[in-house]
Design a protein around this motif. Sequence first.
Motif, PDB file in Angstrom:
ATOM      1  N   UNK A   1      -4.307  -4.379  -4.715  1.00 53.39           N
ATOM      2  CA  UNK A   1      -3.401  -4.841  -3.650  1.00 53.39           C
ATOM      3  C   UNK A   1      -3.409  -6.378  -3.583  1.00 53.39           C
ATOM      4  N   UNK A   2      -4.621  -6.940  -3.611  1.00 55.96           N
ATOM      5  CA  UNK A   2      -4.732  -8.410  -3.590  1.00 55.96           C
ATOM      6  C   UNK A   2      -3.952  -9.040  -4.739  1.00 55.96           C
TER       7      UNK A   2
ATOM      8  N   UNK B   1      -0.190  -8.951  -4.161  1.00 54.44           N
ATOM      9  CA  UNK B   1       0.204  -9.909  -3.114  1.00 54.44           C
ATOM     10  C   UNK B   1       0.103 -11.350  -3.632  1.00 54.44           C
TER      11      UNK B   1
ATOM     12  N   UNK C   1      -8.800   0.242  -4.475  1.00 54.85           N
ATOM     13  CA  UNK C   1      -7.475  -0.392  -4.335  1.00 54.85           C
ATOM     14  C   UNK C   1      -7.491  -1.867  -3.907  1.00 54.85           C
ATOM     15  N   UNK C   2      -8.588  -2.361  -3.355  1.00 52.59           N
ATOM     16  CA  UNK C   2      -8.598  -3.724  -2.818  1.00 52.59           C
ATOM     17  C   UNK C   2      -8.037  -4.748  -3.797  1.00 52.59           C
ATOM     18  N   UNK C   3      -8.632  -4.772  -4.976  1.00 50.04           N
ATOM     19  CA  UNK C   3      -8.306  -5.853  -5.905  1.00 50.04           C
ATOM     20  C   UNK C   3      -6.910  -5.663  -6.506  1.00 50.04           C
TER      21      UNK C   3
ATOM     22  N   UNK D   1       0.829  -1.211   0.000  1.00 50.25           N
ATOM     23  CA  UNK D   1       0.000   0.000   0.000  1.00 50.25           C
ATOM     24  C   UNK D   1       0.865   1.264   0.000  1.00 50.25           C
TER      25      UNK D   1
END
Lengths: 764, 156
Positions: B147-148, B151, B143-145, B130
């Motif tokens: 960042x996922x 990772x 941003x969720x998808x 992040x």
Amino acid sequence: MVATGKPQYKIIGTRPRRPDGVDKVTGRAQYGADIKLEGLLYGAVLRSPHAHALIKSIDTSKAEALDGVHAVITNADLVGSGQTVQPATAEALEPGKASPRWAAESILAGPKVLYHGHAVAAVAADDVHIAQDALELIDVEYEILPHVVDVQDAMLDGAPILHPQLRTGVRAAGVDTRSDIETNLASHMRLESGDIEKGFAAADLTIEREFTSSQFHQGYIEPQNATAFWSHDGRINIWTSTQGSFMARDATADVLGVPVAQVKVIPMEIGGGFGGKIPIYLEPMAAVLSKKSSRPVKMWMDREAVFQATGPTASSYSKVKIGVTNDGTITAAECLFAMGAGGYPGSPVGAGVMCALAPYKIDNQVIDGLDVVLNTPKTSAYRAPGAPATEYAVESVMDEIAEQLDMDPIDLRLVNVAEEGVKNSSGTPWPKIGAKDVLEAMKSHPHYLSEIQGEDVGRGIAIGFWFNGGMESSSSARVNKDGSIALILGSVDIGGSRASISMQLAETLGVTYEQIAPQVTDTDSVGYTAVTGGSRTTFAGGWVVYELGQMIKAEMISRASKIWDISGDEITYSDEGTVVGPDDAEGNKRAFSFNELASKLQATGGLIAVSASSSHTTQGAAYGGHIVDLKVDRDTGKTEILRYTAIQDVGTAIHPDYVEGQIQGGIAQGVGMALNEEYYYDSDGHLMNGSFLDYRVPVANDLPMLDVEMVEVPNPGHPFGVRGVGEVPIVPPQPTIRNAIYDAIGVRFYHTPMSPRRVLDELL
Amino acid sequence: MIPEPKVVNTIINGDSKQILVSERDSLLEALRDRIGMTGAKEGCNNGNCGACAVIMDGRLVNSCCVMAAEVEGSEIMTVEGLASRDELHPLQTEFLDNAALQCGICTPGFLMSSYALLQENPNPTEEETRFWLAGNLCRCTGYDKIIESVLTVAKG
């Protein structure tokens, strides 16, 4: 045909790759600013340094003389000979009926500039640097006028007047019959039902509060752009990133005073919009620069221009009074909402008014809305336009009521929740809606049931509503000889609608998602299609392809009937896409797979080509409820989001990944509105923070993972139960976070954003 | 008045390129307007948004903030060079399969920044990811998808 119960789907609910995905991860997708044309010139725009001023004169001669400059234009060039100048009557100020003269002056200022950044002149040159050099050579003489940028100030008697011809009779304290008075109040609307005096008299507790909110910008990453070529035969081609190619076409034709058929808009891939790419800005300028130079002209805004001159949302003033009995039942509600429209009339106050009390059953209510002009950029739609401000005010008062009644805030809402058959603020009974389902899901959610601990940590909840759906969409489809299907769409695809619409066609026909090749096309090549916005695209696009699917099925049956020489009545089209007839005389099965029959189309009358336009007035009313845990830093005033959960009735999730993505994106924007986004004006009405650094949208390390729980209450007004998804999630974050900040530090805020500075002001 | 154009020699995605640039061109303008490589996007033209991110001599840069004349002799990698001839880069595949893009305008910049992150730190935590990607703005996804996806690729 409407959805009943929860059908078993084969394609809907799966998560396939989007058809435009590979182009977008390899850099090959062509967005508006990516276009290349032979002989291309580059445009730039001179903008007003003043918030409000008369233009005494403009001298462009030095700019025109600069080597490499091919054309310079002002409002005088824009408003062609075919343009009639209409007086601005109250009638002409109805939403959607803005005077053509004002539409043109919004593109390039006429006798006055109405906000800092208002376009004054434009240049086309060999490259963008030369165009910018030329801007410095344009001499504009201004007479600076007093300005007003605050919505409450603009309503005061004696406020600087933007449009002397605006004499609507609307007064801040109610409608005045004296229509000869200059005013900034462009229109007034009222929704009224029941008897509020009686309602408030029956209340045990009445709370009245006032709220204000700043202007927020949509903050799409791709700036506005337009490339135009005005040919010697009068045809105007426009390549642009727009949410509505047909609206861009029609609006450009109106401003230029040319027949609609003379303009073709070719929609490019669009880098975000959120409502901000519904209006036109550069299209008519690029067209006229092209006409003057006989060359194609490309224009795009720099980021400062995007902030200064494209539609932010309205700043707002709200007053909300709600009365309840001791068991929490709302007996009456009275609301006033005033929204700043910017330089020209047309804030989203109307939609805000209709949404304000939509989550609740309230028999006695009055809601007033005021549309106020002021010296800021003309506002445009921004995701659930109008609703975040009005519902924020209502949800904030609801939280205070719950506290005073010592009720769980979800229980208070459950006592009053709107359900099927309850009349909304416009007097229309709700169809099947999922507000109660959402509240119940919130109450039993592990997040709500969990303990929160820690100093200055708090939890808040709120719910939100948006209408979704409706309006006209068009598509056509061609079945190829191998069963693959070319699907032509009028809706521009802003975040996955090629996928979601193709999935609905595949489901309708019982074919695979992969055999459908969707394509967004230009305004000459498909029927009229309204904007991609309002969370209508997957809804309305789904309706159209459902109808296309029925046409294709009927034609497939007719071809099988020819081949088998039996009546079509004896043939059925199965859910698997197989065309089945009765066994033949020898007892052999009669059946064609979709692809088998497709291979026989050319021999039985030609390949299938069908088109459909459909305009459904049904909506996909939807609710979302949010829960946040947050921590306030008493030293810096900064609020940190610790945990965030959104529960939303999505009708039917066509592509669950993109449904989640819409909700997560809406939350992030709402968090920005709640905690730090805001337009700052100095005392001269200059926008002080027209950059991403200073406006500061949420970045990756401002947010935790955003948990989404989808509740599916299929929309009875849609063949697949679609409700529309994208708008709802921007509505609850402001009150959710406000209510949580109170829980954390015991301070009630009455303004958004609750920026660190404002939090510190309260704490120090 | 118009500055003399200048030739810049560089290597872009492994290919030698000579670009005729104006002295005032940024690297972003040279890529987009002079040689038609429009994968890098202009979102702000002042280094705030990261949509124009490219890798210059192994360093992540915002190409809008690098003068074209500065890249003489440099090696540049853009989003167009991320996939091999035969297959997409794992980041591209994961962004696609995890719906880490909506409008897609920020995607080239996020891919280049994520690529640079994994070069420097093959196993980043969520927090490190992040912070690294805080210079890239996305307005669609929350941003969720994204960042996922980063990772997931890091975990292999």
